[in-house]
Design a protein around this motif. Structure first.
Motif, PDB file in Angstrom:
ATOM      1  N   GLY A  29      29.930  50.422  36.459  1.00  0.00           N
ATOM      2  CA  GLY A  29      31.291  50.591  36.932  1.00  0.00           C
ATOM      3  C   GLY A  29      31.579  50.017  38.297  1.00  0.00           C
ATOM      4  O   GLY A  29      32.636  50.284  38.880  1.00  0.00           O
ATOM      5  N   PHE A  30      30.664  49.203  38.831  1.00  0.00           N
ATOM      6  CA  PHE A  30      30.874  48.609  40.154  1.00  0.00           C
ATOM      7  C   PHE A  30      31.634  47.290  40.083  1.00  0.00           C
ATOM      8  O   PHE A  30      32.203  46.843  41.081  1.00  0.00           O
ATOM      9  N   LEU A  31      31.613  46.650  38.939  1.00  0.00           N
ATOM     10  CA  LEU A  31      32.295  45.377  38.726  1.00  0.00           C
ATOM     11  C   LEU A  31      33.332  45.566  37.642  1.00  0.00           C
ATOM     12  O   LEU A  31      33.064  46.234  36.632  1.00  0.00           O
ATOM     13  N   GLY A  64      31.476  45.334  46.884  1.00  0.00           N
ATOM     14  CA  GLY A  64      31.598  46.047  45.619  1.00  0.00           C
ATOM     15  C   GLY A  64      30.442  45.838  44.672  1.00  0.00           C
ATOM     16  O   GLY A  64      29.299  46.156  44.957  1.00  0.00           O
ATOM     17  N   GLY A  65      30.758  45.231  43.504  1.00  0.00           N
ATOM     18  CA  GLY A  65      29.752  45.016  42.482  1.00  0.00           C
ATOM     19  C   GLY A  65      28.966  43.745  42.637  1.00  0.00           C
ATOM     20  O   GLY A  65      28.160  43.410  41.762  1.00  0.00           O
ATOM     21  N   GLY A  66      29.196  42.996  43.726  1.00  0.00           N
ATOM     22  CA  GLY A  66      28.366  41.831  43.987  1.00  0.00           C
ATOM     23  C   GLY A  66      29.040  40.488  43.932  1.00  0.00           C
ATOM     24  O   GLY A  66      28.382  39.461  44.084  1.00  0.00           O
ATOM     25  N   LEU A  83      26.452  41.617  52.998  1.00  0.00           N
ATOM     26  CA  LEU A  83      27.290  42.203  51.961  1.00  0.00           C
ATOM     27  C   LEU A  83      27.692  43.587  52.449  1.00  0.00           C
ATOM     28  O   LEU A  83      26.843  44.460  52.640  1.00  0.00           O
ATOM     29  N   LEU A  84      28.983  43.785  52.662  1.00  0.00           N
ATOM     30  CA  LEU A  84      29.488  44.992  53.304  1.00  0.00           C
ATOM     31  C   LEU A  84      30.393  45.764  52.352  1.00  0.00           C
ATOM     32  O   LEU A  84      31.320  45.201  51.760  1.00  0.00           O
ATOM     33  N   ASP A  85      30.120  47.058  52.216  1.00  0.00           N
ATOM     34  CA  ASP A  85      30.971  47.917  51.395  1.00  0.00           C
ATOM     35  C   ASP A  85      30.905  49.331  51.957  1.00  0.00           C
ATOM     36  O   ASP A  85      29.877  49.734  52.530  1.00  0.00           O
ATOM     37  N   ARG A  86      31.966  50.085  51.786  1.00  0.00           N
ATOM     38  CA  ARG A  86      31.995  51.445  52.349  1.00  0.00           C
ATOM     39  C   ARG A  86      31.365  52.478  51.421  1.00  0.00           C
ATOM     40  O   ARG A  86      31.096  53.605  51.832  1.00  0.00           O
ATOM     41  N   SER A  87      31.109  52.116  50.152  1.00  0.00           N
ATOM     42  CA  SER A  87      30.528  53.044  49.186  1.00  0.00           C
ATOM     43  C   SER A  87      29.008  52.971  49.205  1.00  0.00           C
ATOM     44  O   SER A  87      28.424  51.908  48.952  1.00  0.00           O
ATOM     45  N   LEU A  94      23.591  47.163  45.516  1.00  0.00           N
ATOM     46  CA  LEU A  94      23.500  45.812  46.072  1.00  0.00           C
ATOM     47  C   LEU A  94      22.154  45.568  46.748  1.00  0.00           C
ATOM     48  O   LEU A  94      21.585  44.483  46.642  1.00  0.00           O
ATOM     49  N   ALA A  95      21.638  46.575  47.440  1.00  0.00           N
ATOM     50  CA  ALA A  95      20.337  46.415  48.100  1.00  0.00           C
ATOM     51  C   ALA A  95      19.240  46.168  47.067  1.00  0.00           C
ATOM     52  O   ALA A  95      18.352  45.322  47.261  1.00  0.00           O
ATOM     53  N   ASP A  96      19.298  46.894  45.951  1.00  0.00           N
ATOM     54  CA  ASP A  96      18.329  46.673  44.876  1.00  0.00           C
ATOM     55  C   ASP A  96      18.502  45.273  44.286  1.00  0.00           C
ATOM     56  O   ASP A  96      17.523  44.584  43.980  1.00  0.00           O
ATOM     57  N   ALA A  97      19.756  44.853  44.126  1.00  0.00           N
ATOM     58  CA  ALA A  97      20.023  43.533  43.562  1.00  0.00           C
ATOM     59  C   ALA A  97      19.493  42.425  44.463  1.00  0.00           C
ATOM     60  O   ALA A  97      18.899  41.451  43.990  1.00  0.00           O
ATOM     61  N   VAL A  98      19.709  42.567  45.760  1.00  0.00           N
ATOM     62  CA  VAL A  98      19.217  41.573  46.719  1.00  0.00           C
ATOM     63  C   VAL A  98      17.699  41.466  46.641  1.00  0.00           C
ATOM     64  O   VAL A  98      17.135  40.363  46.624  1.00  0.00           O
ATOM     65  N   ARG A  99      17.038  42.599  46.549  1.00  0.00           N
ATOM     66  CA  ARG A  99      15.580  42.596  46.421  1.00  0.00           C
ATOM     67  C   ARG A  99      15.152  41.942  45.104  1.00  0.00           C
ATOM     68  O   ARG A  99      14.263  41.088  45.084  1.00  0.00           O
TER      69      ARG A  99
END
Length: 216
Positions: A29-31, A64-66, A83-87, A94-99
């Protein structure tokens, strides 16, 4: 400025890792809904409008969702990204995705309001460019971004269908130190703004003030 990196076409049968990540983002539900490839093509059009150069530092506000941030980070390997988001839920994803995508050496994920981050010493006027797809109103995007942009830094904003330059009025933009440089592309279309003057330390204001009393 260095020539923009040409994204790989990936003609093989295996799916791009970034597509797999975005599918997970959509499932959680992020994208937003729709064809993942359409989201990717929109993000790559955003990249063509921005053309970040090697050695530059860019920020995706409301990542958001990337998108477009993960696509930018994948397609422009010589550029540093935030990558900046308030949630926190979204930034944890996103941190997991970047890794998982092997981007950790040049991509940082931050949690917080863009208006607050833009006042921190490490981020104040520290970026060559800012991108935004669905962060907020033009007034909110402009005010938050101007605190991040260096002089001559560029803001590239995804525009809704049929939008024109009236969304970016000259006088309040000048108050922030921004100039609207026109539109890039047709469908999708992107507004291009540049920070050309000093910005008052009054900006950006706290997020609640930006939302309650937008500059335009």
């Amino acid at each position: 400025m260095a020539l923009p990196h040409r994204p790989r076409t990936h003609r093989g049968t295996s799916e791009e890792p970034v597509l797999q990540v975005l599918r997970r983002s959509q499932q959680q539900g992020f994208l937003g809904p729709g064809d993942i490839l359409a989201h990717v093509e929109h993000a790559r059009a955003h990249g063509r409008a921005a053309t970040p150069g090697a050695g530059e530092r860019w920020c995706d506000i409301g990542s958001g969702g990337g998108v477009p941030g993960l696509i930018f980070a994948t397609d422009f390997p010589g550029v540093k990204f935030v990558l900046l988001d308030r949630s926190q839920r979204r930034t944890e994803f996103l941190a997991d995705a970047v890794r998982d995508l092997g981007l950790s050496d040049r991509t940082v994920v931050l949690t917080g309001d863009a208006s607050d981050i833009a006042r921190h010493m490490d981020h104040r006027h520290a970026y060559d460019g800012v991108v935004s797809r669905a962060f907020g109103s033009p007034a909110a995007v402009a005010e938050c971004s101007v605190g991040l942009l260096r002089l001559s830094g560029r803001l590239i904003v995804s525009e809704p269908p049929g939008a024109d330059t009236s969304r970016w009025p000259e006088t309040p933009l000048h108050q922030l130190g921004l100039v609207h440089r026109g539109m890039s592309g047709t469908t999708p279309r992107f507004a291009v703004l540049e920070r050309t003057a000093e910005t008052s330390t009054d900006y950006p204001r706290p997020w609640k003030q930006i939302r309650k009393r937008p500059l335009f």
